[in-house]
Design a protein around this motif. Structure first.
Motif, PDB file in Angstrom:
ATOM      1  N   MET A   1      31.548  75.280-104.921  1.00 38.99           N
ATOM      2  CA  MET A   1      32.915  74.819-104.995  1.00 38.99           C
ATOM      3  C   MET A   1      33.321  74.137-103.685  1.00 38.99           C
ATOM      4  O   MET A   1      34.019  73.124-103.703  1.00 38.99           O
ATOM      5  CB  MET A   1      33.854  75.985-105.303  1.00 38.99           C
ATOM      6  N   LEU A   2      32.870  74.672-102.561  1.00 43.45           N
ATOM      7  CA  LEU A   2      33.211  74.108-101.262  1.00 43.45           C
ATOM      8  C   LEU A   2      32.709  72.668-101.138  1.00 43.45           C
ATOM      9  O   LEU A   2      33.434  71.790-100.671  1.00 43.45           O
ATOM     10  CB  LEU A   2      32.630  74.983-100.142  1.00 43.45           C
ATOM     11  N   ILE A   3      31.496  72.421-101.577  1.00 49.29           N
ATOM     12  CA  ILE A   3      30.933  71.066-101.515  1.00 49.29           C
ATOM     13  C   ILE A   3      31.648  70.146-102.507  1.00 49.29           C
ATOM     14  O   ILE A   3      32.079  69.054-102.154  1.00 49.29           O
ATOM     15  CB  ILE A   3      29.417  71.096-101.792  1.00 49.29           C
ATOM     16  N   GLY A   4      31.784  70.569-103.739  1.00 49.01           N
ATOM     17  CA  GLY A   4      32.399  69.734-104.774  1.00 49.01           C
ATOM     18  C   GLY A   4      33.817  69.328-104.444  1.00 49.01           C
ATOM     19  O   GLY A   4      34.233  68.198-104.740  1.00 49.01           O
ATOM     20  N   THR A   5      34.576  70.228-103.837  1.00 51.04           N
ATOM     21  CA  THR A   5      35.972  69.927-103.511  1.00 51.04           C
ATOM     22  C   THR A   5      36.127  69.274-102.147  1.00 51.04           C
ATOM     23  O   THR A   5      37.243  69.166-101.636  1.00 51.04           O
ATOM     24  CB  THR A   5      36.834  71.206-103.545  1.00 51.04           C
ATOM     25  N   GLY A   6      35.038  68.827-101.570  1.00 49.87           N
ATOM     26  CA  GLY A   6      35.133  68.150-100.271  1.00 49.87           C
ATOM     27  C   GLY A   6      35.700  69.078 -99.211  1.00 49.87           C
ATOM     28  O   GLY A   6      36.637  68.703 -98.502  1.00 49.87           O
ATOM     29  N   PHE A   7      35.130  70.282 -99.145  1.00 51.33           N
ATOM     30  CA  PHE A   7      35.552  71.295 -98.175  1.00 51.33           C
ATOM     31  C   PHE A   7      37.009  71.700 -98.387  1.00 51.33           C
ATOM     32  O   PHE A   7      37.732  71.983 -97.440  1.00 51.33           O
ATOM     33  CB  PHE A   7      35.280  70.831 -96.741  1.00 51.33           C
ATOM     34  N   GLY A   8      37.425  71.701 -99.659  1.00 51.92           N
ATOM     35  CA  GLY A   8      38.766  72.137-100.034  1.00 51.92           C
ATOM     36  C   GLY A   8      39.786  71.028-100.163  1.00 51.92           C
ATOM     37  O   GLY A   8      40.880  71.252-100.695  1.00 51.92           O
ATOM     38  N   SER A   9      39.461  69.817 -99.725  1.00 53.44           N
ATOM     39  CA  SER A   9      40.442  68.730 -99.771  1.00 53.44           C
ATOM     40  C   SER A   9      40.809  68.341-101.201  1.00 53.44           C
ATOM     41  O   SER A   9      41.890  67.799-101.438  1.00 53.44           O
ATOM     42  CB  SER A   9      39.944  67.510 -98.995  1.00 53.44           C
ATOM     43  N   GLY A  10      39.958  68.640-102.157  1.00 59.27           N
ATOM     44  CA  GLY A  10      40.244  68.331-103.557  1.00 59.27           C
ATOM     45  C   GLY A  10      41.371  69.163-104.146  1.00 59.27           C
ATOM     46  O   GLY A  10      41.888  68.851-105.212  1.00 59.27           O
ATOM     47  N   PHE A  11      41.762  70.224-103.452  1.00 61.12           N
ATOM     48  CA  PHE A  11      42.875  71.037-103.925  1.00 61.12           C
ATOM     49  C   PHE A  11      44.234  70.462-103.517  1.00 61.12           C
ATOM     50  O   PHE A  11      45.265  70.992-103.893  1.00 61.12           O
ATOM     51  CB  PHE A  11      42.741  72.481-103.422  1.00 61.12           C
ATOM     52  N   TRP A  12      44.239  69.376-102.712  1.00 60.24           N
ATOM     53  CA  TRP A  12      45.489  68.726-102.331  1.00 60.24           C
ATOM     54  C   TRP A  12      46.150  68.208-103.607  1.00 60.24           C
ATOM     55  O   TRP A  12      45.550  67.457-104.362  1.00 60.24           O
ATOM     56  CB  TRP A  12      45.215  67.589-101.356  1.00 60.24           C
ATOM     57  N   PRO A  13      47.402  68.609-103.887  1.00 62.55           N
ATOM     58  CA  PRO A  13      48.006  68.285-105.184  1.00 62.55           C
ATOM     59  C   PRO A  13      48.427  66.826-105.365  1.00 62.55           C
ATOM     60  O   PRO A  13      48.577  66.361-106.497  1.00 62.55           O
ATOM     61  CB  PRO A  13      49.229  69.202-105.238  1.00 62.55           C
ATOM     62  N   TRP A  14      48.636  66.070-104.306  1.00 60.55           N
ATOM     63  CA  TRP A  14      49.116  64.689-104.404  1.00 60.55           C
ATOM     64  C   TRP A  14      48.006  63.743-103.970  1.00 60.55           C
ATOM     65  O   TRP A  14      47.890  63.393-102.809  1.00 60.55           O
ATOM     66  CB  TRP A  14      50.351  64.488-103.531  1.00 60.55           C
ATOM     67  N   GLY A  15      47.189  63.330-104.903  1.00 58.82           N
ATOM     68  CA  GLY A  15      46.109  62.391-104.602  1.00 58.82           C
ATOM     69  C   GLY A  15      44.898  63.052-103.981  1.00 58.82           C
ATOM     70  O   GLY A  15      44.551  62.748-102.840  1.00 58.82           O
ATOM     71  N   PRO A  16      44.232  63.943-104.703  1.00 57.67           N
ATOM     72  CA  PRO A  16      43.062  64.619-104.128  1.00 57.67           C
ATOM     73  C   PRO A  16      41.938  63.661-103.746  1.00 57.67           C
ATOM     74  O   PRO A  16      41.242  63.898-102.763  1.00 57.67           O
ATOM     75  CB  PRO A  16      42.626  65.598-105.216  1.00 57.67           C
ATOM     76  N   GLY A  17      41.757  62.563-104.498  1.00 60.51           N
ATOM     77  CA  GLY A  17      40.719  61.596-104.145  1.00 60.51           C
ATOM     78  C   GLY A  17      40.996  60.936-102.807  1.00 60.51           C
ATOM     79  O   GLY A  17      40.094  60.732-101.992  1.00 60.51           O
ATOM     80  N   THR A  18      42.255  60.614-102.569  1.00 56.94           N
ATOM     81  CA  THR A  18      42.636  60.053-101.271  1.00 56.94           C
ATOM     82  C   THR A  18      42.469  61.096-100.179  1.00 56.94           C
ATOM     83  O   THR A  18      41.982  60.779 -99.082  1.00 56.94           O
ATOM     84  CB  THR A  18      44.088  59.524-101.316  1.00 56.94           C
ATOM     85  N   ALA A  19      42.826  62.345-100.479  1.00 56.62           N
ATOM     86  CA  ALA A  19      42.656  63.421 -99.492  1.00 56.62           C
ATOM     87  C   ALA A  19      41.185  63.581 -99.118  1.00 56.62           C
ATOM     88  O   ALA A  19      40.843  63.698 -97.932  1.00 56.62           O
ATOM     89  CB  ALA A  19      43.227  64.734-100.033  1.00 56.62           C
ATOM     90  N   GLY A  20      40.289  63.563-100.106  1.00 55.89           N
ATOM     91  CA  GLY A  20      38.857  63.661 -99.819  1.00 55.89           C
ATOM     92  C   GLY A  20      38.361  62.491 -98.999  1.00 55.89           C
ATOM     93  O   GLY A  20      37.554  62.658 -98.072  1.00 55.89           O
ATOM     94  N   SER A  21      38.861  61.291 -99.313  1.00 52.99           N
ATOM     95  CA  SER A  21      38.471  60.104 -98.554  1.00 52.99           C
ATOM     96  C   SER A  21      38.940  60.202 -97.109  1.00 52.99           C
ATOM     97  O   SER A  21      38.219  59.831 -96.179  1.00 52.99           O
ATOM     98  CB  SER A  21      39.063  58.846 -99.205  1.00 52.99           C
ATOM     99  N   ILE A  22      40.141  60.716 -96.916  1.00 51.51           N
ATOM    100  CA  ILE A  22      40.684  60.860 -95.562  1.00 51.51           C
ATOM    101  C   ILE A  22      39.914  61.907 -94.778  1.00 51.51           C
ATOM    102  O   ILE A  22      39.630  61.714 -93.586  1.00 51.51           O
ATOM    103  CB  ILE A  22      42.194  61.158 -95.612  1.00 51.51           C
ATOM    104  N   VAL A  23      39.524  63.005 -95.419  1.00 56.88           N
ATOM    105  CA  VAL A  23      38.706  64.018 -94.736  1.00 56.88           C
ATOM    106  C   VAL A  23      37.379  63.400 -94.293  1.00 56.88           C
ATOM    107  O   VAL A  23      36.925  63.626 -93.164  1.00 56.88           O
ATOM    108  CB  VAL A  23      38.486  65.256 -95.634  1.00 56.88           C
ATOM    109  N   ALA A  24      36.765  62.602 -95.158  1.00 56.09           N
ATOM    110  CA  ALA A  24      35.511  61.929 -94.783  1.00 56.09           C
ATOM    111  C   ALA A  24      35.741  60.949 -93.643  1.00 56.09           C
ATOM    112  O   ALA A  24      34.914  60.838 -92.729  1.00 56.09           O
ATOM    113  CB  ALA A  24      34.928  61.203 -95.997  1.00 56.09           C
ATOM    114  N   LEU A  25      36.868  60.245 -93.659  1.00 59.63           N
ATOM    115  CA  LEU A  25      37.199  59.311 -92.585  1.00 59.63           C
ATOM    116  C   LEU A  25      37.443  60.056 -91.274  1.00 59.63           C
ATOM    117  O   LEU A  25      36.980  59.630 -90.215  1.00 59.63           O
ATOM    118  CB  LEU A  25      38.432  58.491 -92.967  1.00 59.63           C
TER     119      LEU A  25
END
Length: 154
Positions: A1-25
């Motif tokens: 779950m930790l890997i799939g959710t981008g270290f938890g960023s996927g649980f961000w309720p407003w734009g999880p894909g953007t949150a994951g991209s920002i964590v990677a950035l």
């Protein structure tokens, strides 16, 4: 779950894909602070290794999570992280403007899904969840390549 959710960023309720991209950035920015012009090749090799490693780990994690969360759940953002790393892989550590352009162009391709991205998005299976974002990352890589050609040689 930790890997799939981008270290938890996927649980961000407003734009999880953007949150994951920002964590990677943010990870790229952190890596950039360790390397400068003389070591930029090392950073590029590390990012390429991340792309390969997390494509494999992401596909594995998605395969495990799909029975519980569905075919392409919004909480799974490891695919966005891999996608944004693709254009970031060719940038110099100090090219913060290029990094922001990579984020914006990647998100545009990922959200609107032009040029075959939507076709990949409609495929079933864990790899295909990753594949549409990889293609969005490749299109963003083309945008960044054009940006570098314009600003390096003018």
């Amino acid at each position: 779950m930790l890997i799939g959710t981008g270290f938890g960023s996927g649980f961000w309720p407003w734009g999880p894909g953007t949150a994951g991209s920002i964590v990677a950035l943010i990870g790229w920015f952190a890596l950039s602070s360790l390397f400068h012009n003389d070591n930029s090749a090392i950073q590029q090799y590390i990012i390429i290794a991340f792309i390969l490693l997390f494509t494999c780990l992401g596909t594995w994690a998605i395969r495990i999570l799909q029975p519980y969360w569905g075919e392409d759940p919004s909480k799974v953002v490891i695919d966005e992280m891999v996608g944004i790393w693709i254009p970031l892989s060719i940038l110099q550590p100090e090219d913060y403007l290029g990094a922001i352009l990579a984020l914006i162009s990647f998100r545009i391709f990922d959200i609107f899904k032009p040029f075959g991205i939507k076709t990949l998005d409609h495929q079933e299976g864990a790899f295909w969840v990753m594949a549409d974002d990889i293609l969005a990352g490749i299109y963003s890589l083309i945008v960044i390549t054009i940006y570098l050609q314009i600003f390096r040689f003018t």
